[in-house]
Structures are given as C-alpha cells and as structure tokens.
Design a protein around this motif. Sequence first.
Motif: not given
Length: 231
Positions: A27-31, A63-65
């Motif tokens: 999740k952090q990598n995507c952000k 990224g829907i969250d």
Amino acid sequence: LNQNITMAMQLEDIPTPAFIVDRHVFKQNCKVARAAAFKNGIPRLRPHVKTHKTIEGCIIQSGIDSAGEESLADVIGFVVSTLPELSMVVKLGCEYKRKPFTDVIFGIPICKSKLLSIQSMLEELTSATDGEGCIHVLVDNPQQVVFLEEFVEQHASDENPQGWSVFLKLDTGYHRAGTTCDEVGVKLACQVINSAHLVLKGLYTHCGHSYNIQDSKAMKVTTNQDHSMIL
C-alpha cells in the motif's frame, strides 16, 4: 494479501516455499508512486496488474481506500497483458461499477484470436455498468485495423452495434513492439481515425529501454527524448 490467511497464521507457521507479500509495504509503495506522479505534474495514473495478478492487488492499486487524499495522482484505469488478467479486472468492474475497474487497456498489440474473448468480456462489463465500461486494444500494424473492422462487420447488428476503442502503440526506443514515430505511425493513426468502426482513444508506449538507467539526469534525458518522438 489474503487477510484471512494473514490473521489465521503466524509468519513462521506458513509452509515453505511460499511467496509472502507485506500488505502495508504494498500500500505504501502504491501511495508513493501516486505522490511522485502528482509531484511531477502527472495527475492521472493507469497501473499494470501483470506483476501481482491478484484481485487484492488491484484493489490496493486503485486507491479507493485513499479517496479524497490530496497530492496523489488519480488512478483512472488498469493495464493488463493476458486474458485471465483482463477477466479478473472485468469481474471487479462488474462488482464495483466504477473506475478504475471499468476502464482497461489490453496492453499487448491485438491479435485476431483474442477478439471473441475480449468482446465477450466487454459485453459483460458494459451490461453490468449500463454501458460505462470500456476495454481498449492496442494497434501497431495496418493489418490489425483491417481485421478489427472485419470483426465488427461480421458480429455487429442494429440491436447490438459494436466498435473498438483503440490506442496506437508507439515504439520510442525499446524496439519490442509499436509503430514508428514518423510518417508510418501517422499513416496508421489516420487509418484508425478514418475507420467507421474504430475510435482512436490515445497513444501508448512502453519505455522498456529505461529499465537499466540508474541516474536521474539520464532518466530525464530519455524521458524528454521519448516525449519529443511522440510529439
């Protein structure tokens, strides 16, 4: 990525060999990727699913969250490379009925043998989303335009009109696929534009020749070269 498995087992209890993904790091990598894109003037992203090939990975990438967070690029759709990957995203599109799951690029130059499968999934997606879903195909050869048009003429009807949304695949230096960025590419683009059954949605390139670049200055030079070729 399966929360049930993660909660039910400790890391040391998982039978090996096993492939372990840290959900938090994912999740952090995507952000971080979305933040870097936004910072560099790229407000929209379309991630690829070919590395993780999972429903959970698509949901995290979407990224829907993190909706509403500022300074992050919007995820507008996905890219897939295989029919099973496409089927996975289409199922998410039918479930969520919203972008980015309803807008997918089949990221390999199209071949005739895949058209029926893609058309079937497109019909499933558009039916579930009241016509909002879209699957785009890549074209880098005039023969693809011909067989796409022939497919529409053979399968369309007044009650069920069909057409294809097309991205023109460009070769900006990787030399693996794509039409050249010269009069040949322009001629192919015009062939798509003039087709009664195709819509030119945009341009698509894969800068695989940048993989081995480690220096930010060299990367910027390559980026500018690619932009110049496309324009």
